[in-house]
Design a protein around this motif. Sequence first.
Motif, mmCIF file in Angstrom:
data_model
loop_
_atom_site.group_PDB
_atom_site.id
_atom_site.type_symbol
_atom_site.label_atom_id
_atom_site.label_comp_id
_atom_site.label_asym_id
_atom_site.label_seq_id
_atom_site.Cartn_x
_atom_site.Cartn_y
_atom_site.Cartn_z
ATOM 1 N N THR A 165 0.532 -1.012 -0.159
ATOM 2 C CA THR A 165 -0.710 0.432 0.371
ATOM 3 C C THR A 165 1.037 1.227 0.102
ATOM 4 O OG1 THR A 165 -1.878 -1.401 0.986
ATOM 5 C CG2 THR A 165 -1.554 1.061 1.565
ATOM 6 N N VAL A 166 2.265 1.040 1.024
ATOM 7 C CA VAL A 166 2.820 2.369 0.990
ATOM 8 C C VAL A 166 3.977 2.942 0.119
ATOM 9 C CG1 VAL A 166 4.891 3.705 2.265
ATOM 10 C CG2 VAL A 166 2.531 2.132 3.199
ATOM 11 N N LEU A 167 4.247 1.590 -0.724
ATOM 12 C CA LEU A 167 5.298 2.364 -1.920
ATOM 13 C C LEU A 167 4.279 1.923 -3.295
ATOM 14 C CD1 LEU A 167 7.536 -0.530 -0.524
ATOM 15 C CD2 LEU A 167 7.830 2.125 -0.276
ATOM 16 N N ASN A 168 2.930 1.419 -2.857
ATOM 17 C CA ASN A 168 1.913 1.386 -4.534
ATOM 18 C C ASN A 168 1.348 2.997 -4.770
ATOM 19 O OD1 ASN A 168 0.751 0.844 -6.741
ATOM 20 N ND2 ASN A 168 -0.075 -0.868 -5.893
ATOM 21 N N PRO A 169 1.848 3.775 -5.076
ATOM 22 C CA PRO A 169 0.725 5.333 -5.434
ATOM 23 C C PRO A 169 -0.473 4.662 -6.140
ATOM 24 C CG PRO A 169 2.341 5.168 -7.347
ATOM 25 C CD PRO A 169 2.247 3.624 -6.535
ATOM 26 N N PHE A 170 -0.773 3.866 -6.741
ATOM 27 C CA PHE A 170 -2.164 3.424 -7.507
ATOM 28 C C PHE A 170 -3.320 3.144 -5.798
ATOM 29 C CE2 PHE A 170 0.697 2.883 -11.105
ATOM 30 C CZ PHE A 170 0.474 4.345 -11.842
ATOM 31 N N ARG A 171 -2.160 3.059 -4.747
ATOM 32 C CA ARG A 171 -3.029 2.133 -3.863
ATOM 33 C C ARG A 171 -3.347 3.482 -2.817
ATOM 34 N NH1 ARG A 171 -3.174 -3.857 -1.523
ATOM 35 N NH2 ARG A 171 -4.065 -4.204 -3.991
ATOM 36 N N LEU A 172 -1.905 3.888 -2.592
ATOM 37 C CA LEU A 172 -1.531 4.632 -2.019
ATOM 38 C C LEU A 172 -2.597 5.834 -2.086
ATOM 39 C CD1 LEU A 172 -0.152 5.286 1.399
ATOM 40 C CD2 LEU A 172 2.031 6.952 -0.449
ATOM 41 N N TYR A 173 -2.494 7.344 -2.653
ATOM 42 C CA TYR A 173 -3.118 7.822 -2.401
ATOM 43 C C TYR A 173 -5.261 8.288 -2.970
ATOM 44 C CZ TYR A 173 1.253 10.114 -3.693
ATOM 45 O OH TYR A 173 2.368 10.656 -3.422
ATOM 46 N N PRO A 174 -5.449 6.328 -3.086
ATOM 47 C CA PRO A 174 -7.208 6.501 -3.294
ATOM 48 C C PRO A 174 -7.356 6.014 -1.709
ATOM 49 C CG PRO A 174 -6.042 5.238 -5.532
ATOM 50 C CD PRO A 174 -4.713 6.084 -4.382
ATOM 51 N N THR A 175 -6.157 5.656 -0.982
ATOM 52 C CA THR A 175 -6.230 4.783 0.519
ATOM 53 C C THR A 175 -6.135 6.048 1.619
ATOM 54 O OG1 THR A 175 -5.465 3.057 0.216
ATOM 55 C CG2 THR A 175 -5.815 3.974 2.252
ATOM 56 N N MET A 176 -6.070 7.098 1.061
ATOM 57 C CA MET A 176 -5.421 8.095 1.409
ATOM 58 C C MET A 176 -6.447 9.007 1.159
ATOM 59 S SD MET A 176 -0.712 9.415 1.234
ATOM 60 C CE MET A 176 -1.534 10.418 2.317
ATOM 61 N N GLY A 177 -6.380 9.530 0.631
ATOM 62 C CA GLY A 177 -8.037 10.592 -0.239
ATOM 63 C C GLY A 177 -8.840 9.924 0.703
ATOM 64 N N ALA A 178 -9.599 8.309 0.291
ATOM 65 C CA ALA A 178 -10.462 7.949 1.540
ATOM 66 C C ALA A 178 -10.747 7.706 2.530
ATOM 67 C CB ALA A 178 -10.630 6.133 0.356
ATOM 68 N N GLY A 179 -9.289 7.888 3.132
ATOM 69 C CA GLY A 179 -9.274 8.492 5.050
ATOM 70 C C GLY A 179 -9.415 9.991 4.727
ATOM 71 N N LEU A 180 -8.590 10.341 4.553
ATOM 72 C CA LEU A 180 -8.440 11.385 5.188
ATOM 73 C C LEU A 180 -9.698 12.733 4.458
ATOM 74 C CD1 LEU A 180 -5.036 12.826 3.435
ATOM 75 C CD2 LEU A 180 -5.675 11.968 5.553
ATOM 76 N N ASP A 181 -10.945 11.870 3.530
ATOM 77 C CA ASP A 181 -12.351 13.154 3.124
ATOM 78 C C ASP A 181 -13.036 12.781 4.436
ATOM 79 O OD1 ASP A 181 -11.637 13.972 0.875
ATOM 80 O OD2 ASP A 181 -11.639 12.136 -0.638
ATOM 81 N N SER A 182 -13.141 11.172 4.875
ATOM 82 C CA SER A 182 -14.093 11.120 5.585
ATOM 83 C C SER A 182 -13.366 11.116 7.157
ATOM 84 C CB SER A 182 -14.464 9.412 5.091
ATOM 85 O OG SER A 182 -12.990 8.144 5.223
ATOM 86 N N LEU A 183 -12.506 10.907 7.654
ATOM 87 C CA LEU A 183 -11.827 10.945 9.096
ATOM 88 C C LEU A 183 -12.842 13.099 9.245
ATOM 89 C CD1 LEU A 183 -8.326 9.750 9.041
ATOM 90 C CD2 LEU A 183 -10.696 8.971 10.113
ATOM 91 N N ILE A 184 -12.682 13.120 10.626
ATOM 92 C CA ILE A 184 -13.135 13.663 11.658
ATOM 93 C C ILE A 184 -12.202 14.170 12.873
ATOM 94 C CG2 ILE A 184 -15.121 15.801 12.497
ATOM 95 C CD1 ILE A 184 -16.867 14.716 11.118
ATOM 96 N N VAL A 185 -11.199 15.704 12.447
ATOM 97 C CA VAL A 185 -10.360 15.519 13.680
ATOM 98 C C VAL A 185 -10.371 16.645 14.007
ATOM 99 C CG1 VAL A 185 -8.836 14.097 12.313
ATOM 100 C CG2 VAL A 185 -8.523 16.218 12.432
ATOM 101 N N ASP A 186 -9.256 16.651 15.661
ATOM 102 C CA ASP A 186 -9.640 17.884 16.408
ATOM 103 C C ASP A 186 -8.493 19.088 15.427
ATOM 104 O OD1 ASP A 186 -6.449 17.938 17.649
ATOM 105 O OD2 ASP A 186 -7.595 15.951 17.744
ATOM 106 N N LYS A 187 -8.637 20.105 15.811
ATOM 107 C CA LYS A 187 -8.080 21.309 15.372
ATOM 108 C C LYS A 187 -6.606 21.798 15.345
ATOM 109 C CE LYS A 187 -11.585 24.856 15.423
ATOM 110 N NZ LYS A 187 -11.432 25.026 13.835
ATOM 111 N N ASP A 188 -5.786 20.520 16.717
ATOM 112 C CA ASP A 188 -4.734 20.011 16.519
ATOM 113 C C ASP A 188 -4.020 19.075 16.528
ATOM 114 O OD1 ASP A 188 -4.638 22.885 17.682
ATOM 115 O OD2 ASP A 188 -5.075 21.789 20.124
ATOM 116 N N MET A 189 -4.592 18.389 15.537
ATOM 117 C CA MET A 189 -4.188 16.538 14.769
ATOM 118 C C MET A 189 -3.276 17.028 13.862
ATOM 119 S SD MET A 189 -4.667 14.144 15.548
ATOM 120 C CE MET A 189 -4.837 11.760 14.732
ATOM 121 N N GLY A 190 -2.552 16.226 13.508
ATOM 122 C CA GLY A 190 -1.489 17.032 12.606
ATOM 123 C C GLY A 190 -1.503 15.138 11.010
#
Length: 431
Positions: free
Chosen positions: A346-371
């Motif tokens: 997953t990490v070394l495959n951009p065709f899987r990494l970016y869709p995973t990051m996109g799906a995860g980051l779009d759906s996560l709600i975090v606090d304002k100090d979260m990095g």
Amino acid sequence: MNDWPEGWSDDNRGDRGDRYGRGSASARPEGARVMRQVRRGPAAPPGAGPRGGGVPRQPSYVDGRGHDGYGDPAHGGYDSGYNTGQVYGTPSGRGPAGPRAGRPAPDWRRRIKVTAITAAIVLAVTTVGTYFWADSKLNREVDLSKVIDRPEAGEGTNYLIVGSDSREGMSAEEKKKLHTGSAEGKRTDSMMILHTGGNGSTLISLPRDSNVTIPSFRGSDSGKLYQGTGRQVKLNAAYAEDGPELLVRTVEYNTGLHIDHYVEIGFAGFANIVDAVGGVEMDIPQDIKDAKSGADLEKGRQTLDGEQALAFVRTRYALAGSDLDRTKNQQKFLSALASQVATPSTVLNPFRLYPTMGAGLDSLIVDKDMGLFDLADMFWAMKGVSGGDGTSMNMPIAGNAANGNLQWDTAKMKTLVEQLKNDEKVTVSGD
């Protein structure tokens, strides 16, 4: 008889008796001029030539030694090099200094160095670009500064991870497919505390039916202060009443543990992440069939897609321990999901990494100090739990409260919290 070279007519030669060609001022033609570069042999004898009668003698191209005078400088010829296969007089016939004249041998050390520097620059630019792209996609909607009367922070980091039943953004078809129903508002299906520190990671599930006291709190939208009355409710009611801020306030008040970061994911986002990584392999402990969650799974090892995974972590009516068994399944699955996300495939495959990051980051709600580094720390910690470098457990339960809710074991809970605050190895066990 025409004694001029073939192709010359009387018009060309003019009057043979008194002039050389028409319009010539000369009474007689000049003698033939033999150009050195085209002479093929000895000079013509006197009297030979156009006016000596007959065609001028053509020299032989080969002398008595088997060489032509044209290509032999020693015999007065012009050496073009063609007779020996040479060009410009070189042995190889390819130029004054061979086939690579003037071209030095490749400097492979320099080429490798330039290639390495170029690759490093491209990698750095890609990494920085990816970081800012991912950071911009985080939904930092939770403001923990609104939480009042907070306990002091201890060693290590504590994440409150929440799975909500939000249907926001889902179509009617998606709700039907994922068996989510169409209830309005948001509630929490799962709540966990993840502690990371120097003694491994600890993942603690907080059953949604846990009996808690709602403390004094400040409204997240109104800013109004609501005084606590000792009202006891199920833990998920705090989230339903005033969202993430009140949930954090309630967890901190009832445990005494400081929450550093908040992470929430809804139904659709959860399923999308699972599908983005290509599914998650799980060992299902028993046959599960639950009409409410949509689960229809057979016992054994198998790869769950997003729809199946969501049904698996939501199932409780088909389990003997109900909500307590469900929290255990949720822990197992989240740890397996984190392990899948962190694999090289997953990490070394951009065709899987970016869709995973996109799906995860779009759906996560975090606090304002979260990095992003905090988020990465959370995933690696969950992976460590599934790999044996940590502990997973339920909050210790003593039984049922008078109102039928699950009552925490106060003594064990206090010991557990102290160990987490001091970042010590956890010795307490839960159901």
